[in-house]
Design a protein around this motif. Structure first.
Motif, PDB file in Angstrom:
ATOM      1  N   SER A   1       0.962  -1.202   0.052  1.00 15.95           N
ATOM      2  CA  SER A   1      -0.023   0.171  -0.106  1.00 15.95           C
ATOM      3  C   SER A   1       0.734   1.458   0.065  1.00 15.95           C
ATOM      4  O   SER A   1       0.302   2.296  -0.189  1.00 15.95           O
ATOM      5  CB  SER A   1      -0.912   0.190   1.266  1.00 15.95           C
ATOM      6  OG  SER A   1      -0.111   0.029   2.495  1.00 15.95           O
ATOM      7  N   ASN A   2       2.256   1.233   0.301  1.00 19.64           N
ATOM      8  CA  ASN A   2       3.044   2.364   0.268  1.00 19.64           C
ATOM      9  C   ASN A   2       4.269   1.968  -0.626  1.00 19.64           C
ATOM     10  O   ASN A   2       4.554   0.994  -1.044  1.00 19.64           O
ATOM     11  CB  ASN A   2       3.485   2.728   1.858  1.00 19.64           C
ATOM     12  CG  ASN A   2       2.053   2.920   2.620  1.00 19.64           C
ATOM     13  OD1 ASN A   2       1.558   3.997   2.331  1.00 19.64           O
ATOM     14  ND2 ASN A   2       1.970   2.045   3.710  1.00 19.64           N
ATOM     15  N   SER A   3       5.214   3.003  -0.699  1.00 21.28           N
ATOM     16  CA  SER A   3       6.563   2.800  -1.364  1.00 21.28           C
ATOM     17  C   SER A   3       7.201   1.740  -0.744  1.00 21.28           C
ATOM     18  O   SER A   3       7.259   1.845   0.582  1.00 21.28           O
ATOM     19  CB  SER A   3       7.085   4.102  -1.217  1.00 21.28           C
ATOM     20  OG  SER A   3       8.384   3.931  -1.817  1.00 21.28           O
ATOM     21  N   LEU A   4       7.869   0.909  -1.573  1.00 20.94           N
ATOM     22  CA  LEU A   4       8.633  -0.185  -1.098  1.00 20.94           C
ATOM     23  C   LEU A   4      10.004  -0.283  -1.352  1.00 20.94           C
ATOM     24  O   LEU A   4      11.073  -1.291  -1.291  1.00 20.94           O
ATOM     25  CB  LEU A   4       8.032  -1.496  -1.444  1.00 20.94           C
ATOM     26  CG  LEU A   4       6.828  -1.619  -0.912  1.00 20.94           C
ATOM     27  CD1 LEU A   4       5.935  -2.946  -1.863  1.00 20.94           C
ATOM     28  CD2 LEU A   4       6.157  -1.821   0.199  1.00 20.94           C
TER      29      LEU A   4
ATOM     30  N   ILE B   1      12.912 -10.958   2.502  1.00 19.82           N
ATOM     31  CA  ILE B   1      12.722  -9.156   2.514  1.00 19.82           C
ATOM     32  C   ILE B   1      12.792  -8.852   3.875  1.00 19.82           C
ATOM     33  O   ILE B   1      12.545  -9.186   5.079  1.00 19.82           O
ATOM     34  CB  ILE B   1      11.109  -9.419   2.257  1.00 19.82           C
ATOM     35  CG1 ILE B   1      10.686 -10.318   0.991  1.00 19.82           C
ATOM     36  CG2 ILE B   1      10.582  -7.583   1.927  1.00 19.82           C
ATOM     37  CD1 ILE B   1       9.038 -10.274   0.989  1.00 19.82           C
ATOM     38  N   GLU B   2      13.740  -7.855   3.950  1.00 20.40           N
ATOM     39  CA  GLU B   2      13.872  -6.970   4.870  1.00 20.40           C
ATOM     40  C   GLU B   2      13.617  -5.548   4.998  1.00 20.40           C
ATOM     41  O   GLU B   2      13.887  -4.910   3.889  1.00 20.40           O
ATOM     42  CB  GLU B   2      15.642  -7.124   5.215  1.00 20.40           C
ATOM     43  CG  GLU B   2      16.094  -8.596   5.496  1.00 20.40           C
ATOM     44  CD  GLU B   2      17.505  -8.633   5.552  1.00 20.40           C
ATOM     45  OE1 GLU B   2      18.166  -8.737   6.584  1.00 20.40           O
ATOM     46  OE2 GLU B   2      18.174  -8.727   4.595  1.00 20.40           O
ATOM     47  N   GLY B   3      13.335  -5.199   6.142  1.00 16.41           N
ATOM     48  CA  GLY B   3      12.831  -3.833   6.342  1.00 16.41           C
ATOM     49  C   GLY B   3      12.028  -3.499   7.446  1.00 16.41           C
ATOM     50  O   GLY B   3      11.620  -4.514   8.368  1.00 16.41           O
ATOM     51  N   GLU B   4      11.365  -2.220   7.511  1.00 18.91           N
ATOM     52  CA  GLU B   4      10.796  -1.833   8.838  1.00 18.91           C
ATOM     53  C   GLU B   4       9.265  -1.875   8.469  1.00 18.91           C
ATOM     54  O   GLU B   4       8.786  -1.779   7.212  1.00 18.91           O
ATOM     55  CB  GLU B   4      10.917  -0.455   9.192  1.00 18.91           C
ATOM     56  CG  GLU B   4      12.539  -0.291   9.625  1.00 18.91           C
ATOM     57  CD  GLU B   4      13.063  -1.069  10.715  1.00 18.91           C
ATOM     58  OE1 GLU B   4      12.139  -1.378  11.705  1.00 18.91           O
ATOM     59  OE2 GLU B   4      14.061  -1.657  10.677  1.00 18.91           O
ATOM     60  N   ASP B   5       8.405  -2.297   9.373  1.00 23.68           N
ATOM     61  CA  ASP B   5       6.821  -2.169   9.343  1.00 23.68           C
ATOM     62  C   ASP B   5       6.550  -3.086   8.272  1.00 23.68           C
ATOM     63  O   ASP B   5       5.458  -2.743   7.749  1.00 23.68           O
ATOM     64  CB  ASP B   5       6.444  -0.852   9.254  1.00 23.68           C
ATOM     65  CG  ASP B   5       6.852   0.159  10.315  1.00 23.68           C
ATOM     66  OD1 ASP B   5       6.635  -0.405  11.603  1.00 23.68           O
ATOM     67  OD2 ASP B   5       7.002   1.228   9.991  1.00 23.68           O
ATOM     68  N   LEU B   6       6.881  -4.321   8.078  1.00 20.71           N
ATOM     69  CA  LEU B   6       6.692  -5.213   6.860  1.00 20.71           C
ATOM     70  C   LEU B   6       4.932  -5.335   7.086  1.00 20.71           C
ATOM     71  O   LEU B   6       4.350  -5.693   5.974  1.00 20.71           O
ATOM     72  CB  LEU B   6       7.513  -6.139   6.659  1.00 20.71           C
ATOM     73  CG  LEU B   6       9.020  -6.154   6.484  1.00 20.71           C
ATOM     74  CD1 LEU B   6       9.651  -7.337   6.676  1.00 20.71           C
ATOM     75  CD2 LEU B   6       9.349  -5.432   5.098  1.00 20.71           C
ATOM     76  N   GLU B   7       4.652  -5.685   8.100  1.00 23.21           N
ATOM     77  CA  GLU B   7       3.273  -6.188   8.361  1.00 23.21           C
ATOM     78  C   GLU B   7       2.207  -4.908   7.801  1.00 23.21           C
ATOM     79  O   GLU B   7       1.054  -5.473   7.034  1.00 23.21           O
ATOM     80  CB  GLU B   7       2.939  -6.596   9.706  1.00 23.21           C
ATOM     81  CG  GLU B   7       1.587  -7.124   9.926  1.00 23.21           C
ATOM     82  CD  GLU B   7       1.272  -7.813  11.246  1.00 23.21           C
ATOM     83  OE1 GLU B   7       0.114  -8.339  11.390  1.00 23.21           O
ATOM     84  OE2 GLU B   7       2.259  -7.696  12.173  1.00 23.21           O
ATOM     85  N   GLN B   8       2.621  -4.054   8.026  1.00 26.60           N
ATOM     86  CA  GLN B   8       1.755  -2.771   7.627  1.00 26.60           C
ATOM     87  C   GLN B   8       1.892  -2.465   6.129  1.00 26.60           C
ATOM     88  O   GLN B   8       0.882  -1.795   5.496  1.00 26.60           O
ATOM     89  CB  GLN B   8       2.044  -1.587   8.337  1.00 26.60           C
ATOM     90  CG  GLN B   8       1.852  -1.805   9.824  1.00 26.60           C
ATOM     91  CD  GLN B   8       0.490  -2.281  10.332  1.00 26.60           C
ATOM     92  OE1 GLN B   8      -0.569  -1.724   9.819  1.00 26.60           O
ATOM     93  NE2 GLN B   8       0.046  -2.944  11.260  1.00 26.60           N
TER      94      GLN B   8
END
Length: 390
Positions: free
Chosen positions: A81-84, A127-134
């Motif tokens: 839903s946002n920039s990835l 896949i690594e990053g912040e707030d992945l669930e959202q």
């Protein structure tokens, strides 16, 4: 005079020979017998890292032909839903050949799939990053692989959708029903469906708690088709001269107005049937009878969705109509204990019930679905419950 008398016979003979030639050329064209399918895929998650592992299966149903697979790679694409852009994604493909050990570096060495044999590969994606669930919704994995053999060297690709987020099933007490003509209608959201899903499990998870005696559960035809794996990338279609010519006569918004879209129909029903349907359909149109082509070419002619015709990521593919919908609805109705139907509905008020289990009120379904309660965009509501008003 004799020539004129025999002219219709000669024309009929010529047409028959043309149809035989088209059909023979279509059936005898060189192609690879290898079939790619997907085994189980699983997701291990934590707030900053998702690990997805899945099996890719390759089978050779041909008894004698041996086919090389010199290349196989996986290309992931994230949907959210946002920039990835800031996410880090890594991919690894490990050969799992039963008769040869894989290399420590997981290099895909050229492998021969012998007749009536199978092989597998494991795809691992991190896949690594912040707030992945959202931020993450789904993962689309394109498998690019090469087939090499008597037919030449073919570049092939097949995509699989891995859902990363599942909405909670609707609360029956909080569900927002729409009032229709002598009925109530409820659009039921699901996760983005794909070939990894089991239809029976999907229906029980999202709809069984809502259903009451007398309700009918409808399933949109395109989501059913993708669960059955009936989609392919246009690059896998080789348009014939017939497809390139005839596609020009269809309305520009038709899914048969492109060479690949029409060729997909030809691959299903054969070039002879498509050509005859077009010729007879044109004659019927002259005398004021429209829609002859679609009736003569078969139900798939109306059901094919060309590129952009489905929700992403299937908007990059050609989605065929579902296979054997009658058997599907009968099986699902027996499992759920409620009426089930497969439908094709659009925003123009057109409702086509492809198949319905015993006891379904078809007139009720057409009235209830005419406003298209499921929507025609990206609502992700492939299920609709129709409840007759008592």
């Amino acid at each position: 005079m004799k020539f004129l008398q025999s002219l219709p016979l000669l024309l009929a003979l010529g047409l028959g020979l043309l149809l035989l030639w088209l059909e023979a050329r279509h059936r005898l064209r060189p192609k690879s017998p290898l079939e790619l399918s997907f085994g189980p895929w699983n997701l291990a998650r934590n707030p900053s890292c998702y690990r997805i592992n899945g099996l890719v299966c390759i089978g050779n149903p041909h008894a004698q032909m041996e086919v090389f697979v010199p290349e196989l790679r996986a290309k992931p694409c994230l949907l959210g839903s946002n920039s990835l852009k800031d996410l880090k994604i890594s991919t690894e493909v490990m050969p799992l050949h039963g008769d040869e050990d894989s290399r420590p570096d997981n290099y895909w060495f050229a492998y021969i799939v012998k007749g009536l044999k199978k092989t597998q590969a494991r795809v691992s994606i991190c896949i690594e990053g912040e707030d992945l669930e959202q931020r993450l919704d789904s993962l689309w994995v394109d498998i690019h692989w090469v087939n090499y053999g008597p037919f030449g060297r073919l570049k092939r690709r097949q995509g699989v959708l891995v859902p990363l987020k599942h909405p909670a099933p609707l609360d029956p007490e909080a569900a927002k029903w729409r009032e229709g003509e002598n009925c109530s209608v409820l659009a039921v959201p699901t996760h983005l469906l794909g070939v990894l899903d089991n239809l029976e499990e999907v229906l029980h998870k999202y709809a069984s708690a809502i259903l009451k005696p007398g309700d009918i559960l409808t399933i949109a035809e395109s989501p059913l088709a993708v669960i059955q794996g009936r989609y392919h990338h246009p690059s896998q279609v080789e348009p014939s001269a017939l497809a390139r010519l005839l596609c020009r006569v269809f309305h520009p918004t038709s899914s048969l107005a492109t060479a690949c879209g029409l060729q997909s129909l030809i691959d299903l029903v054969g070039p002879a049937r498509v050509l005859m349907a077009w010729l007879l359909g044109a004659l019927l149109k002259v005398v004021g009878i429209k829609g002859g082509f679609y009736r003569l070419a078969g139900p798939q002619a109306r059901l094919i969705d060309d590129v952009t015709g489905s929700t992403p990521p299937y908007d990059q593919t050609i989605v065929l109509g579902p296979e054997n919908p009658k058997a599907v609805v009968d099986l699902m109705a027996a499992s759920l204990g409620h009426g089930v139907a497969v439908v094709d509905v659009n925003d123009l008020g057109r409702v086509k019930v492809l198949a319905a289990s015993s006891g379904c009120d078809l007139d009720l379904l057409e009235r209830a679905l005419r406003p298209n309660p499921a929507g025609n965009a990206n609502e992700r509501t492939p299920l609709v419950v129709v409840r007759p008003r008592s």
